[in-house]
Scaffold this motif. Structure first.
Motif, PDB file in Angstrom:
ATOM      1  N   LEU A  93       0.519   2.373 -11.889  1.00  0.00           N
ATOM      2  CA  LEU A  93       0.975   3.035 -10.674  1.00  0.00           C
ATOM      3  C   LEU A  93      -0.192   3.398  -9.764  1.00  0.00           C
ATOM      4  N   LEU A  94      -1.299   3.823 -10.339  1.00  0.00           N
ATOM      5  CA  LEU A  94      -2.456   4.189  -9.527  1.00  0.00           C
ATOM      6  C   LEU A  94      -3.051   2.985  -8.818  1.00  0.00           C
ATOM      7  N   ALA A  95      -2.940   1.811  -9.435  1.00  0.00           N
ATOM      8  CA  ALA A  95      -3.459   0.599  -8.799  1.00  0.00           C
ATOM      9  C   ALA A  95      -2.587   0.136  -7.648  1.00  0.00           C
ATOM     10  N   ALA A  96      -1.356   0.669  -7.575  1.00  0.00           N
ATOM     11  CA  ALA A  96      -0.410   0.234  -6.545  1.00  0.00           C
ATOM     12  C   ALA A  96      -0.110   1.356  -5.567  1.00  0.00           C
ATOM     13  N   ASP A  97      -1.060   2.239  -5.368  1.00  0.00           N
ATOM     14  CA  ASP A  97      -0.780   3.437  -4.588  1.00  0.00           C
ATOM     15  C   ASP A  97      -0.229   3.115  -3.203  1.00  0.00           C
ATOM     16  N   GLY A  98      -0.820   2.140  -2.519  1.00  0.00           N
ATOM     17  CA  GLY A  98      -0.351   1.803  -1.182  1.00  0.00           C
ATOM     18  C   GLY A  98       1.067   1.293  -1.170  1.00  0.00           C
ATOM     19  N   ALA A  99       1.389   0.385  -2.111  1.00  0.00           N
ATOM     20  CA  ALA A  99       2.734  -0.184  -2.175  1.00  0.00           C
ATOM     21  C   ALA A  99       3.756   0.851  -2.628  1.00  0.00           C
ATOM     22  N   ALA A 100       3.330   1.791  -3.432  1.00  0.00           N
ATOM     23  CA  ALA A 100       4.260   2.763  -3.994  1.00  0.00           C
ATOM     24  C   ALA A 100       4.509   3.947  -3.074  1.00  0.00           C
ATOM     25  N   ALA A 101       3.674   4.120  -2.067  1.00  0.00           N
ATOM     26  CA  ALA A 101       3.720   5.333  -1.259  1.00  0.00           C
ATOM     27  C   ALA A 101       5.054   5.543  -0.563  1.00  0.00           C
ATOM     28  N   ARG A 102       5.755   4.448  -0.216  1.00  0.00           N
ATOM     29  CA  ARG A 102       7.022   4.574   0.515  1.00  0.00           C
ATOM     30  C   ARG A 102       8.099   5.255  -0.314  1.00  0.00           C
ATOM     31  N   HIS A 103       7.981   5.174  -1.639  1.00  0.00           N
ATOM     32  CA  HIS A 103       9.064   5.652  -2.495  1.00  0.00           C
ATOM     33  C   HIS A 103       8.672   6.769  -3.459  1.00  0.00           C
ATOM     34  N   ILE A 191      14.163   4.979  -9.587  1.00  0.00           N
ATOM     35  CA  ILE A 191      14.659   3.614  -9.410  1.00  0.00           C
ATOM     36  C   ILE A 191      15.251   3.505  -8.011  1.00  0.00           C
ATOM     37  N   VAL A 192      14.790   2.501  -7.264  1.00  0.00           N
ATOM     38  CA  VAL A 192      15.312   2.234  -5.927  1.00  0.00           C
ATOM     39  C   VAL A 192      15.873   0.815  -5.937  1.00  0.00           C
ATOM     40  N   ALA A 193      17.163   0.684  -5.669  1.00  0.00           N
ATOM     41  CA  ALA A 193      17.828  -0.618  -5.762  1.00  0.00           C
ATOM     42  C   ALA A 193      18.389  -1.024  -4.412  1.00  0.00           C
ATOM     43  N   GLY A 194      18.060  -2.256  -3.976  1.00  0.00           N
ATOM     44  CA  GLY A 194      18.565  -2.783  -2.721  1.00  0.00           C
ATOM     45  C   GLY A 194      20.020  -3.198  -2.812  1.00  0.00           C
ATOM     46  N   ASP A 195      20.588  -3.587  -1.686  1.00  0.00           N
ATOM     47  CA  ASP A 195      22.006  -3.945  -1.620  1.00  0.00           C
ATOM     48  C   ASP A 195      22.313  -5.160  -2.493  1.00  0.00           C
ATOM     49  N   GLY A 196      23.440  -5.074  -3.207  1.00  0.00           N
ATOM     50  CA  GLY A 196      23.907  -6.210  -3.987  1.00  0.00           C
ATOM     51  C   GLY A 196      23.124  -6.508  -5.242  1.00  0.00           C
ATOM     52  N   ALA A 197      22.276  -5.610  -5.672  1.00  0.00           N
ATOM     53  CA  ALA A 197      21.483  -5.829  -6.891  1.00  0.00           C
ATOM     54  C   ALA A 197      22.305  -5.490  -8.135  1.00  0.00           C
ATOM     55  N   VAL A 198      21.880  -6.047  -9.277  1.00  0.00           N
ATOM     56  CA  VAL A 198      22.487  -5.757 -10.572  1.00  0.00           C
ATOM     57  C   VAL A 198      21.354  -5.357 -11.526  1.00  0.00           C
ATOM     58  N   ILE A 199      21.383  -4.116 -11.997  1.00  0.00           N
ATOM     59  CA  ILE A 199      20.286  -3.597 -12.811  1.00  0.00           C
ATOM     60  C   ILE A 199      20.845  -3.065 -14.126  1.00  0.00           C
ATOM     61  N   ASP A 200      20.257  -3.499 -15.232  1.00  0.00           N
ATOM     62  CA  ASP A 200      20.543  -2.935 -16.548  1.00  0.00           C
ATOM     63  C   ASP A 200      19.310  -2.147 -16.975  1.00  0.00           C
ATOM     64  N   HIS A 201      19.466  -0.846 -17.108  1.00  0.00           N
ATOM     65  CA  HIS A 201      18.332   0.014 -17.443  1.00  0.00           C
ATOM     66  C   HIS A 201      18.584   0.675 -18.793  1.00  0.00           C
ATOM     67  N   TYR A 202      17.684   0.415 -19.744  1.00  0.00           N
ATOM     68  CA  TYR A 202      17.797   0.973 -21.087  1.00  0.00           C
ATOM     69  C   TYR A 202      16.628   1.931 -21.310  1.00  0.00           C
ATOM     70  N   ARG A 203      16.948   3.088 -21.865  1.00  0.00           N
ATOM     71  CA  ARG A 203      15.901   4.082 -22.120  1.00  0.00           C
ATOM     72  C   ARG A 203      15.999   4.556 -23.566  1.00  0.00           C
ATOM     73  N   LEU A 204      14.922   4.353 -24.331  1.00  0.00           N
ATOM     74  CA  LEU A 204      14.891   4.703 -25.746  1.00  0.00           C
ATOM     75  C   LEU A 204      13.942   5.876 -25.955  1.00  0.00           C
ATOM     76  N   GLN A 205      14.451   6.943 -26.533  1.00  0.00           N
ATOM     77  CA  GLN A 205      13.626   8.106 -26.871  1.00  0.00           C
ATOM     78  C   GLN A 205      13.505   8.156 -28.378  1.00  0.00           C
ATOM     79  N   LEU A 206      12.326   7.763 -28.878  1.00  0.00           N
ATOM     80  CA  LEU A 206      12.088   7.617 -30.313  1.00  0.00           C
ATOM     81  C   LEU A 206      10.858   8.426 -30.731  1.00  0.00           C
ATOM     82  N   GLU A 207      10.695   9.598 -30.141  1.00  0.00           N
ATOM     83  CA  GLU A 207       9.483  10.375 -30.368  1.00  0.00           C
ATOM     84  C   GLU A 207       9.332  10.833 -31.817  1.00  0.00           C
ATOM     85  N   HIS A 208       8.102  11.228 -32.151  1.00  0.00           N
ATOM     86  CA  HIS A 208       7.792  11.780 -33.463  1.00  0.00           C
ATOM     87  C   HIS A 208       8.631  13.031 -33.707  1.00  0.00           C
TER      88      HIS A 208
END
Length: 395
Positions: A93-103, A191-208
């Motif tokens: 994320l730090l390497a993409a600071d300029g591209a990420a700034a909008r969001h 997460i920012v999704a444009g019009d007509g997109a299809v996103i499957d988002h999986y989040r696993l919390q497997l902490e110690h």
């Protein structure tokens, strides 16, 4: 860069004003964060060498796609697998600071959420993923965050920003795991999704088992976009996961979750589906399995704005309690400000059916095996919703 610095400073001031939440706040009524507030955490250092337990996670949590690995909140390029192509950007994320700034920090608001404010003020690094218009991914984008404890309690603040273009199809997997010691993972995903997109988002919390985990996912969904999320919470001594989605016109959101707790674990899930425009659809199913002296919280809120006519929404929370000492506090909510809608919600709490156990025993199945079969069946319909087959098999 200047905007990021200003945002960090504003978030730091807000965190100082808010402080850690207490059970006096309605949103935290059943989750006491005193063990965190009373612990002095230091910033997690880069672990060297990597513990064997963490290396095991590297081997088991991988499904063949583009992969970014983070250790104690910092990008680890030597452990990552980035195969650029189709115009996809996947980097620190730090390497993409300029591209990420909008969001960055525009959707996961830190003004009312202390842990989001703390993350925004403190994150050392994170993941930036941008998928351009019209791209269809057959393999997932994998984001693996490993936190390694030390001699004293440590904290990591992973940050994720995912930008998906219009008419894009993408599976995305976030996994959080750790090794040894007392640590806190405080993660925020936008997460920012444009019009007509299809996103499957999986989040696993497997902490110690001795860890703390706080996670926030906030999605902004474009017109006629479909977002499907599945949150799996298995680890951590104390965990809270917040998931929110704001729907544009004709958008669909499928929010699913499975939490399993035993011993003295405590897990908390808060969800908010905000129907901001007409003809939105949302379906939510969260299931919990509780054993030992564990406890869980589910608070699901559906908001239908005044202009969001023709909304269709359904919310369900089901809980299986395997012990007399386990507790669940569930609160499904509807806040409807439109008049042409169809919305339902409900919650159930129950135990294993003794008649079903007796039936299986009459067929020669031992009682413990019968209990395991019925418990597995309770969770199975959520696992079967996973379109990413290697992940479904793993779970």
């Amino acid at each position: 860069m200047r905007r990021l610095e200003e945002t960090r400073a504003a978030a730091a001031r807000r965190f100082a004003e808010l402080g850690f939440p207490t059970p006096r706040a309605e949103e935290w009524r059943f989750t006491n964060v005193a063990p965190i507030a009373n612990t002095r955490f230091v910033e997690a250092p880069a672990p060297a060498p990597l513990p064997e337990e963490a290396r095991a996670h590297l081997e088991t949590l991988g499904w063949g796609g583009l992969r970014l690995v983070f250790l104690n909140g910092r990008f680890a390029p030597e452990l990552s697998s980035v195969r650029p192509g189709k115009g996809i950007v996947a980097c620190s994320l730090l390497a993409a600071d300029g591209a990420a700034a909008r969001h960055l920090a525009r959707y996961a608001a830190f003004d009312q959420h202390a842990f989001v404010a703390w993350n925004t003020a403190s994150f050392a690094d994170g993941a930036y993923v941008e998928i351009p218009k019209g791209v269809v991914l057959d393999e997932p984008v994998e984001l693996l965050f490993l936190t390694v404890g030390a001699a004293e309690p440590v904290v990591a603040h992973p940050r994720v920003l995912i930008v998906v273009g219009p008419q894009t199809q993408a599976p995305i997997v976030e996994a959080y795991a750790g090794a040894g010691g007392r640590y806190l993972t405080n993660a925020v995903t936008e997460i920012v999704a444009g019009d007509g997109a299809v996103i499957d988002h999986y989040r696993l919390q497997l902490e110690h088992e001795a860890a703390f985990h706080f996670g926030t996912v906030q999605a902004q969904i474009g017109r006629d976009t479909t977002l499907s999320t599945l949150s799996i919470a298995l680890g951590a001594e104390l965990a809270r996961n917040d998931v929110g989605a704001v729907l544009s016109e004709g958008a669909s959101a499928w929010l699913n979750g499975l939490y399993i707790a035993g011993g003295t674990q405590h897990t908390d899930h808060h969800t908010v589906i905000d129907h901001a425009r007409p003809r939105g659809t949302s379906y939510e199913l969260y299931k919990g399995i509780l054993a030992g002296r564990s406890s869980a919280v589910f608070n699901g809120r559906i908001i239908v704005r005044k202009d969001a006519q023709k909304t269709d929404s359904k919310q369900t929370n089901k809980n299986l309690v395997l012990s007399e000492d386990a507790t669940i506090n569930t609160k499904p909510e509807l806040r409807i400000f439109a008049d042409d809608v169809r919305c339902t919600h409900g919650a159930t709490i129950g135990q294993l059916d003794p008649d079903a156990i007796f039936y299986l025993a009459s067929r020669g199945i031992a009682q413990q095996e019968a209990r395991e079969l019925l418990t597995h069946a309770f969770a199975r319909d959520l696992i079967e919703r996973i379109r990413l087959q290697p992940l479904a098999a793993y779970l």
